[in-house]
Design a protein around this motif. Structure first.
Motif, PDB file in Angstrom:
ATOM      1  N   SER A 291       0.703  -1.318  -0.129  1.00 27.97           N
ATOM      2  CA  SER A 291      -0.036  -0.016  -0.093  1.00 27.97           C
ATOM      3  C   SER A 291       0.879   1.323   0.157  1.00 27.97           C
ATOM      4  CB  SER A 291      -0.742  -0.048   1.273  1.00 27.97           C
ATOM      5  OG  SER A 291      -1.919  -0.833   1.274  1.00 27.97           O
ATOM      6  N   THR A 292       2.128   1.154   0.361  1.00 36.33           N
ATOM      7  CA  THR A 292       3.041   2.430  -0.011  1.00 36.33           C
ATOM      8  C   THR A 292       3.004   2.823  -1.335  1.00 36.33           C
ATOM      9  OG1 THR A 292       4.824   1.060  -0.195  1.00 36.33           O
ATOM     10  CG2 THR A 292       4.376   1.799   2.255  1.00 36.33           C
ATOM     11  N   ILE A 293       2.857   2.137  -2.269  1.00 32.14           N
ATOM     12  CA  ILE A 293       2.568   2.501  -3.670  1.00 32.14           C
ATOM     13  C   ILE A 293       1.269   2.579  -4.083  1.00 32.14           C
ATOM     14  CG2 ILE A 293       3.384   1.820  -6.029  1.00 32.14           C
ATOM     15  CD1 ILE A 293       5.860   2.264  -3.879  1.00 32.14           C
ATOM     16  N   PRO A 294       0.749   3.999  -4.348  1.00 31.70           N
ATOM     17  CA  PRO A 294      -0.616   3.902  -4.633  1.00 31.70           C
ATOM     18  C   PRO A 294      -1.058   3.727  -6.077  1.00 31.70           C
ATOM     19  CG  PRO A 294       0.450   6.171  -4.383  1.00 31.70           C
ATOM     20  CD  PRO A 294       1.354   5.052  -4.109  1.00 31.70           C
ATOM     21  N   ASP A 295      -0.967   2.622  -6.612  1.00 36.60           N
ATOM     22  CA  ASP A 295      -1.437   2.162  -7.990  1.00 36.60           C
ATOM     23  C   ASP A 295      -2.396   1.298  -8.060  1.00 36.60           C
ATOM     24  OD1 ASP A 295      -0.633   1.075 -10.744  1.00 36.60           O
ATOM     25  OD2 ASP A 295       0.616   2.579 -10.784  1.00 36.60           O
ATOM     26  N   PRO A 296      -3.258   1.281  -8.967  1.00 37.85           N
ATOM     27  CA  PRO A 296      -4.304   0.517  -9.111  1.00 37.85           C
ATOM     28  C   PRO A 296      -4.029  -1.095  -9.158  1.00 37.85           C
ATOM     29  CG  PRO A 296      -4.828   2.077 -10.532  1.00 37.85           C
ATOM     30  CD  PRO A 296      -3.335   2.468 -10.011  1.00 37.85           C
ATOM     31  N   ILE A 297      -2.843  -1.575  -9.893  1.00 38.29           N
ATOM     32  CA  ILE A 297      -2.468  -2.933 -10.208  1.00 38.29           C
ATOM     33  C   ILE A 297      -1.817  -3.184  -8.670  1.00 38.29           C
ATOM     34  CG2 ILE A 297       0.052  -2.317 -10.707  1.00 38.29           C
ATOM     35  CD1 ILE A 297      -0.113  -4.650 -12.771  1.00 38.29           C
ATOM     36  N   VAL A 298      -1.526  -2.545  -7.676  1.00 36.96           N
ATOM     37  CA  VAL A 298      -1.004  -2.836  -6.542  1.00 36.96           C
ATOM     38  C   VAL A 298      -2.181  -3.527  -5.678  1.00 36.96           C
ATOM     39  CG1 VAL A 298       0.482  -2.268  -4.506  1.00 36.96           C
ATOM     40  CG2 VAL A 298       0.989  -1.605  -6.418  1.00 36.96           C
ATOM     41  N   ASN A 299      -3.180  -2.605  -5.881  1.00 39.38           N
ATOM     42  CA  ASN A 299      -4.630  -3.162  -5.290  1.00 39.38           C
ATOM     43  C   ASN A 299      -4.930  -4.435  -5.705  1.00 39.38           C
ATOM     44  OD1 ASN A 299      -4.562  -0.620  -3.863  1.00 39.38           O
ATOM     45  ND2 ASN A 299      -5.862   0.453  -5.564  1.00 39.38           N
ATOM     46  N   LEU A 300      -4.825  -4.679  -6.860  1.00 38.41           N
ATOM     47  CA  LEU A 300      -5.258  -5.959  -7.484  1.00 38.41           C
ATOM     48  C   LEU A 300      -4.506  -7.316  -6.773  1.00 38.41           C
ATOM     49  CD1 LEU A 300      -5.492  -5.422 -11.105  1.00 38.41           C
ATOM     50  CD2 LEU A 300      -7.361  -5.502  -9.540  1.00 38.41           C
ATOM     51  N   TRP A 301      -3.046  -6.864  -6.421  1.00 38.19           N
ATOM     52  CA  TRP A 301      -2.062  -7.881  -5.984  1.00 38.19           C
ATOM     53  C   TRP A 301      -2.751  -7.982  -4.487  1.00 38.19           C
ATOM     54  CZ3 TRP A 301       2.815  -5.135  -7.952  1.00 38.19           C
ATOM     55  CH2 TRP A 301       2.896  -5.186  -9.307  1.00 38.19           C
ATOM     56  N   ILE A 302      -3.062  -7.051  -3.698  1.00 37.20           N
ATOM     57  CA  ILE A 302      -3.461  -7.028  -2.332  1.00 37.20           C
ATOM     58  C   ILE A 302      -4.765  -7.696  -2.330  1.00 37.20           C
ATOM     59  CG2 ILE A 302      -4.203  -5.796  -0.480  1.00 37.20           C
ATOM     60  CD1 ILE A 302      -2.497  -3.469  -1.114  1.00 37.20           C
ATOM     61  N   LEU A 303      -5.734  -7.679  -2.986  1.00 36.68           N
ATOM     62  CA  LEU A 303      -6.758  -8.465  -3.223  1.00 36.68           C
ATOM     63  C   LEU A 303      -6.656 -10.165  -3.330  1.00 36.68           C
ATOM     64  CD1 LEU A 303      -9.192  -5.862  -4.937  1.00 36.68           C
ATOM     65  CD2 LEU A 303      -8.940  -6.672  -2.638  1.00 36.68           C
ATOM     66  N   ALA A 304      -5.431 -10.178  -4.420  1.00 39.94           N
ATOM     67  CA  ALA A 304      -5.388 -11.457  -4.714  1.00 39.94           C
ATOM     68  C   ALA A 304      -4.734 -12.429  -3.529  1.00 39.94           C
ATOM     69  CB  ALA A 304      -4.297 -11.557  -5.760  1.00 39.94           C
TER      70      ALA A 304
END
Length: 328
Positions: A291-304
């Motif tokens: 979450s230190t990187i505010p990027d949509p693809i990072v949010n997908l990784w977190i959800l996965a």
């Protein structure tokens, strides 16, 4: 179920009962042949004559013990390997699906981490002056340490050591708290963490709401903005189980019977608590990190990762219900 601890291999081989019995029999024969009175027998043991014979016995015994033990060790190696393979197979039959999901979870975290670092290189311009860079560097190190602990926990679980795994969860939780605190406070706090070299948590003093001479982990825990209540009870329990307290001794996760039957080897029960708690804590650490990187693809990784974590926890609970239906 308690596993064998190798006693069958050892009991008749390196306890040296035969040698000791032969020595005592020889001693008794000599005493009888000399027709010693009770008083003379007492003198025999008091005046050093017994000590001389005992020293001679030890010298002769030690002269052969190295070769003897080397031979026993060779036999033990073969038998112990068979025993370990059997124990490992037993654990896999019960918990194997959960262990494999846990392993997949750890590998997924590593893959997402590597992808994140490559993604930053390709799409972001970052240098030492970038806001949040020190936090990111510290969280990267904490995340790496958490992954290593996760692998240690998995090794302990696979081999039937639930209490050891829970002890490692304790450290993982502390990493989780530090990750949250440093993320909340920013680069200056992260820099203080890097530069501090001491036993206390005094590096965090500047960022605390209350001034004290020394700061503890509990102080940092209270300052975190995230709600840690769901894990505090588990962390407190893990503290008690790690220490030599009465609760730590008589409340083992792997204990199946009365407290006078505390296991000294691998056990196939008690796996769910360290497994699910470490999986959840590991997810929290990675959620903060990514979450230190505010990027949509990072949010997908977190959800996965959250989805995989949930599947892992559910699998362990499912396996416990299947194989230990009477466990509360």
């Amino acid at each position: 179920m308690y596993f064998s601890d190798g006693g069958d291999v050892l009991n008749g081989k390196i306890l040296f009962f035969d040698e000791w019995k032969n020595f005592n029999a020889s001693l008794n024969e000599e005493i009888e042949s000399r027709k010693l009175t009770e008083k003379q027998k007492e003198e025999f043991y008091k005046n050093g004559e017994f000590n001389k014979k005992y020293d001679d016995f030890l010298e002769e015994f030690l002269g052969t013990i190295i070769d003897t033990i080397a031979n026993y060790m060779s036999i033990y190696h073969i038998e112990k390997k068979q025993e370990n393979d059997k124990n490992y197979s037993h654990m896999e039959q019960i918990w194997g699906e959960g262990f494999d999901l846990y392993s997949f979870y750890l590998d997924s975290i590593s893959e997402f981490r590597n992808s994140l670092l490559n993604y930053l290189d390709q799409y972001y311009t970052i240098d030492n002056s970038t806001k949040g860079i020190v936090v990111f560097k510290v969280l990267t190190c904490l995340q790496e340490r958490a992954i290593q602990i996760g692998n240690e926990i998995l090794v302990l679980l696979r081999n039937g050591y639930a209490d050891g795994a829970y002890a490692r969860f304790r450290t993982m939780y502390e990493i989780c708290v530090l990750a949250h605190f440093i993320s909340d406070q920013g680069d200056e706090c992260a820099k203080a963490y890097i530069e501090y070299n001491g036993d206390w948590y005094d590096w965090a003093g500047k960022f605390m709401s209350k001034s004290k001479k020394h700061y503890t982990f509990n102080d940092i825990e209270k300052e975190c903005k995230v709600n840690l209540q769901p894990w505090k009870a588990e962390y407190k329990l893990s503290n008690k189980l790690v220490h030599a307290s009465s609760q730590g001794t008589f409340s083992r996760l792997s204990l199946e019977g009365e407290f006078d039957d505390i296991p000294i080897g691998p056990v196939d029960s008690g796996i769910v608590t360290p497994a699910t708690n470490s999986l959840t804590t590991l997810f929290e650490i990675n959620k903060v990190y990514f979450s230190t990187i505010p990027d949509p693809i990072v949010n997908l990784w977190i959800l996965a990762l959250q989805k995989i974590k949930n599947e892992c926890c559910n699998k362990f609970m499912e396996l416990e219900k299947l194989h230990f239906p009477d466990k509360k």
